[in-house]
Design a protein around this motif. Structure first.
Motif, short mmCIF file in Angstrom:
data_model
loop_
_atom_site.label_atom_id
_atom_site.label_comp_id
_atom_site.label_asym_id
_atom_site.label_seq_id
_atom_site.Cartn_x
_atom_site.Cartn_y
_atom_site.Cartn_z
N GLY A 7 26.79 -16.95 7.74
CA GLY A 7 27.76 -16.91 8.82
C GLY A 7 28.19 -18.29 9.31
N THR A 8 27.62 -19.37 8.73
CA THR A 8 27.99 -20.72 9.17
C THR A 8 29.46 -21.02 8.89
OG1 THR A 8 25.74 -21.53 8.81
CG2 THR A 8 27.50 -23.18 8.90
N ALA A 9 29.91 -20.76 7.67
CA ALA A 9 31.30 -21.04 7.32
C ALA A 9 32.26 -20.18 8.14
CB ALA A 9 31.53 -20.81 5.83
N ARG A 10 31.91 -18.90 8.36
CA ARG A 10 32.76 -18.02 9.17
C ARG A 10 32.85 -18.53 10.60
NH1 ARG A 10 36.91 -14.65 9.39
NH2 ARG A 10 36.22 -13.57 7.51
N SER A 11 31.73 -19.05 11.15
CA SER A 11 31.74 -19.59 12.50
C SER A 11 32.66 -20.80 12.60
CB SER A 11 30.31 -19.98 12.92
OG SER A 11 30.30 -20.62 14.17
N LEU A 12 32.62 -21.68 11.58
CA LEU A 12 33.52 -22.83 11.57
C LEU A 12 34.97 -22.38 11.48
CD1 LEU A 12 31.47 -25.14 9.19
CD2 LEU A 12 32.13 -25.71 11.53
N LEU A 13 35.23 -21.32 10.73
CA LEU A 13 36.59 -20.80 10.61
C LEU A 13 37.11 -20.32 11.96
CD1 LEU A 13 38.66 -20.37 8.35
CD2 LEU A 13 37.73 -18.09 8.01
N LEU A 14 36.25 -19.66 12.73
CA LEU A 14 36.64 -19.20 14.05
C LEU A 14 36.93 -20.38 14.98
CD1 LEU A 14 34.14 -16.23 14.55
CD2 LEU A 14 36.59 -16.10 14.06
N ARG A 15 36.13 -21.45 14.85
CA ARG A 15 36.36 -22.62 15.69
C ARG A 15 37.69 -23.29 15.36
NH1 ARG A 15 31.52 -26.57 15.23
NH2 ARG A 15 32.85 -27.74 16.67
N LEU A 16 38.18 -23.07 14.15
CA LEU A 16 39.49 -23.58 13.76
C LEU A 16 40.62 -22.66 14.20
CD1 LEU A 16 38.84 -24.98 10.19
CD2 LEU A 16 39.79 -26.25 12.10
N SER A 17 40.30 -21.69 15.04
CA SER A 17 41.30 -20.71 15.53
C SER A 17 41.94 -19.95 14.38
CB SER A 17 42.37 -21.41 16.38
OG SER A 17 41.80 -22.07 17.48
N ALA A 18 41.16 -19.69 13.34
CA ALA A 18 41.67 -18.96 12.18
C ALA A 18 40.77 -17.77 11.91
CB ALA A 18 41.74 -19.89 10.97
N ASP A 19 40.95 -16.71 12.67
CA ASP A 19 40.15 -15.49 12.49
C ASP A 19 40.79 -14.67 11.39
OD1 ASP A 19 38.39 -13.45 12.72
OD2 ASP A 19 39.12 -12.71 14.65
N LEU A 20 40.51 -15.04 10.14
CA LEU A 20 41.18 -14.42 9.00
C LEU A 20 40.49 -13.12 8.61
CD1 LEU A 20 41.61 -17.62 6.78
CD2 LEU A 20 43.17 -16.70 8.52
N PRO A 21 41.25 -12.10 8.24
CA PRO A 21 40.63 -10.85 7.76
C PRO A 21 39.73 -11.12 6.56
CG PRO A 21 42.99 -10.56 8.14
CD PRO A 21 42.72 -12.03 8.25
N GLY A 22 38.52 -10.60 6.61
CA GLY A 22 37.55 -10.87 5.56
C GLY A 22 37.97 -10.38 4.20
N GLU A 23 38.77 -9.30 4.15
CA GLU A 23 39.17 -8.73 2.86
C GLU A 23 40.44 -9.37 2.31
OE1 GLU A 23 41.30 -6.55 6.12
OE2 GLU A 23 39.25 -7.28 5.74
N ARG A 24 41.04 -10.31 3.04
CA ARG A 24 42.30 -10.92 2.60
C ARG A 24 42.08 -11.85 1.40
NH1 ARG A 24 46.84 -12.33 5.61
NH2 ARG A 24 46.41 -10.42 6.78
N ASN A 25 42.92 -11.74 0.39
CA ASN A 25 42.86 -12.65 -0.75
C ASN A 25 43.40 -14.01 -0.31
OD1 ASN A 25 43.59 -14.08 -3.24
ND2 ASN A 25 43.18 -12.14 -4.26
N PRO A 26 42.69 -15.12 -0.62
CA PRO A 26 43.17 -16.44 -0.22
C PRO A 26 44.58 -16.75 -0.69
CG PRO A 26 40.89 -16.58 -0.92
CD PRO A 26 41.35 -15.18 -1.23
N ARG A 27 45.00 -16.15 -1.81
CA ARG A 27 46.37 -16.41 -2.29
C ARG A 27 47.43 -15.84 -1.35
NH1 ARG A 27 43.46 -14.92 -6.83
NH2 ARG A 27 43.26 -16.52 -8.44
N ASP A 28 47.03 -14.88 -0.51
CA ASP A 28 47.98 -14.26 0.40
C ASP A 28 48.03 -14.96 1.76
OD1 ASP A 28 48.57 -12.34 -1.51
OD2 ASP A 28 47.00 -10.98 -0.80
N LEU A 29 47.26 -16.03 1.93
CA LEU A 29 47.24 -16.76 3.19
C LEU A 29 48.36 -17.80 3.21
CD1 LEU A 29 43.39 -17.44 3.46
CD2 LEU A 29 44.67 -15.57 4.51
N SER A 30 48.75 -18.20 4.42
CA SER A 30 49.70 -19.30 4.55
C SER A 30 49.00 -20.61 4.20
CB SER A 30 50.25 -19.37 5.98
OG SER A 30 49.23 -19.82 6.88
N GLU A 31 49.78 -21.68 4.03
CA GLU A 31 49.20 -22.98 3.71
C GLU A 31 48.21 -23.41 4.79
OE1 GLU A 31 49.65 -25.27 1.03
OE2 GLU A 31 50.37 -23.44 0.10
N GLY A 32 48.58 -23.22 6.05
CA GLY A 32 47.70 -23.60 7.14
C GLY A 32 46.41 -22.80 7.15
N GLN A 33 46.51 -21.50 6.86
CA GLN A 33 45.32 -20.66 6.84
C GLN A 33 44.40 -21.03 5.68
OE1 GLN A 33 47.52 -16.97 6.76
NE2 GLN A 33 47.02 -16.51 8.89
#
Length: 539
Positions: A398-424
């Protein structure tokens, strides 16, 4: 020229539309600025203008979009190619040739233009974008900023009536960005080109905008003049922050307008506060031991010298901004520090050479987030990437997920990274790399694709890393981010260090690297709106 009538766009597998019942028009010959937080649908809106949405994206579109009288429902992107030119966030993904000159000519070949017309336009466009010296260079050998300029040139050469640009200056140094935007503004004013431009670094372009579109993130598209939209939007470039702090009734769109308002109406800084402000961001490196030492570091690619004998001491607990024009050697220096490219000279991090240790140990010595974050993403979804980062770094789940939340990027866990925006995608890679808590963290253009709120959060994360004793080295063209974040700034030119000192000393003395607040209040020695608010002022 461009009309949206009750347009709603829903992404594949989404339950709510990213754009809902949008109705607006963009006039012929306008420069329209599209703004909004990361992930609010700016790229989706731009894709609807040239038919990528719905024909190529898989998204569902209702309503009607017309460009120069052609409906994108019945005209695919290829049917609009003579009218709409498109430059996406990642120029490399759109290249189809190997050499700069060939890439600029390719679009015209597909439109069936004669060789004589093509030759003339290639020459004109190379000069317009300032890349004539790159004409025979391989596209893969260019820096990210140079690739972006080539991508814009390739589209402009076809002479479309509408130019759609998604973050066109994100990889450009301040001077190159100014040149590119000046060229685009010339085409708007002198040729009548219609430009629709999405940009996170609004301070670079808002003074040229005729109109603006704001996507708040709830599906709405709010249109109006640039000044009106900036006054209500949640995107806050320095001049918007300054207008809010000063209580001005409207936002000045340029440094000149802000200086004139201060000259005529005040308030004025009390220059006696300047020494206190200088203390606010002094370089504390002298009080910290060197964590990394570079001696006579050199990086060459064939006949090209990217880093030419650099000597540097990098101190624990400090943040360093690495700046310079495109192609000056910033990225090569970071990659050499990590040990990922062949180099000569000495590299020592905590007494060890990252080039001569195993991958696990190298990861704990130096971690690097590249310009193209997607290069480090290879798993099926966000959760898998975060879990893999935790395992490789040997940290709690959960360390990496916690850092992701601190970056204000609460990304859906099932989302494929290719479908994310450049910023995400950048936020995800940053979280993955920080999970190992390396001694030196290198960030190569980390604000590319990030909105102002995410950049402020990144500044806080970098400050926290420095407080823990980590040395953070940030290669950036974002002078506003450097002013907020870095204590020390190093400027490179042709692979050599040409300036090294406190960020205040280096940036405030340079017309290219000075933040907007510095320019507005010159000769007062200030860099951020927070400093203005803290300083004593007189009416």
């Amino acid at each position: 020229m461009i009309h949206f009538e009750h347009v709603s766009i829903t992404q594949p597998d989404a339950t709510t539309p990213v754009i809902a019942d949008a109705t607006f028009s963009i006039r012929d010959g306008d420069l329209c600025l599209v703004m909004g937080r990361t992930g609010t649908g700016k790229s989706t809106l731009l894709g609807a203008i040239n038919g990528l949405v719905p024909h190529s994206s898989g998204a569902t579109l209702s309503g009607d979009v017309t460009v120069a009288g052609r409906s994108t429902r019945t005209h695919r992107p290829r049917d609009l190619a003579d009218v709409v030119g498109w430059v996406g966030q990642n120029p490399l993904a759109g290249f189809v040739t190997d050499v700069v000159e060939d890439e600029v000519a390719y679009g015209m070949e597909q439109l069936g233009l004669s060789p004589s017309v093509m030759r003339k336009r290639v020459e004109e466009t190379l000069d317009l974008m300032g890349i004539a010296d790159l004409r025979r260079r391989s596209l893969m050998e260019l820096s990210g900023g140079q690739q972006q300029r080539v991508a814009i040139a390739a589209v402009l050469a076809a002479q479309p009536r509408v130019l759609v640009l998604d973050e066109p200056t994100s990889a450009l140094d301040p001077t190159a960005a100014q040149d590119v935007l000046a060229a685009i503004a010339t085409l708007v004013h002198d040729v009548g080109l219609t430009v629709v431009l999405a940009e996170h670094r609004l301070e670079r372009v808002m003074h040229e905008a005729d109109t603006a579109l704001w996507l708040p993130g709830d599906g709405r598209v709010v249109s109006g003049t640039a000044s009106d939209i900036l006054s209500m939007a949640d995107t806050t470039p320095p001049l918007v922050e300054l207008a809010t702090a000063m209580g001005w009734p409207e936002v000045p769109l340029s440094v000149r307008a802000a200086r004139r308002r201060i000259r005529d109406h005040g308030p004025h800084l009390d220059l006696k506060a300047a020494p206190e402000l200088r203390e606010a961001m002094s370089w504390r490196g002298d009080g910290h031991p060197p964590v990394a030492q570079l001696r006579d570091l050199r990086v060459t690619y064939g006949d090209i010298t990217a880093v030419a004998g650099v000597d540097l001491d990098l101190h624990a607990g400090t943040t360093v901004a690495l700046m310079g024009r495109n192609g000056s050697g910033k990225s090569s220096l970071l990659w050499a520090l990590q040990g990922a490219v062949p180099s000569s000279g000495q590299v020592s991090v905590d007494g060890r050479d990252p080039r001569r240790v195993g991958d696990d140990e190298a990861r704990r010595l130096v971690s690097l987030v590249p310009q193209s974050p997607a290069d480090l993403l290879y798993l099926a979804d966000v959760d898998a990437e975060c879990a893999q980062a935790d395992r490789e770094s040997g940290v709690a789940e959960g360390t990496a997920r916690s850092l992701l939340l601190r970056l204000s990027a609460d990304l859906p866990g099932e989302r494929n990274p290719r479908d994310l925006s450049e910023g995400q995608r950048l936020a995800l890679v940053l979280a993955i790399q920080l999970a190992a808590s390396p001694r030196v963290v290198c960030l190569d253009e980390p604000t590319r694709g990030l909105d102002y709120a995410m950049k402020r959060e990144l500044t806080r994360i970098i400050a926290a890393l420095a407080a823990q004793g980590t040395c953070v080295v940030v290669s950036t063209h974002d002078v506003e981010f450097a002013a907020q974040t870095a204590e020390r700034t190093i400027v490179l030119a042709e692979g050599e260090v040409v300036a090294d000192g406190t960020t205040r000393q280096v940036c405030s003395s340079s017309p290219s690297f000075a933040p907007q607040v510095t320019k507005v209040f010159h000769p007062a020695d200030v860099m951020t709106v927070a400093e203005i608010s803290a300083a004593r002022v007189t009416s």
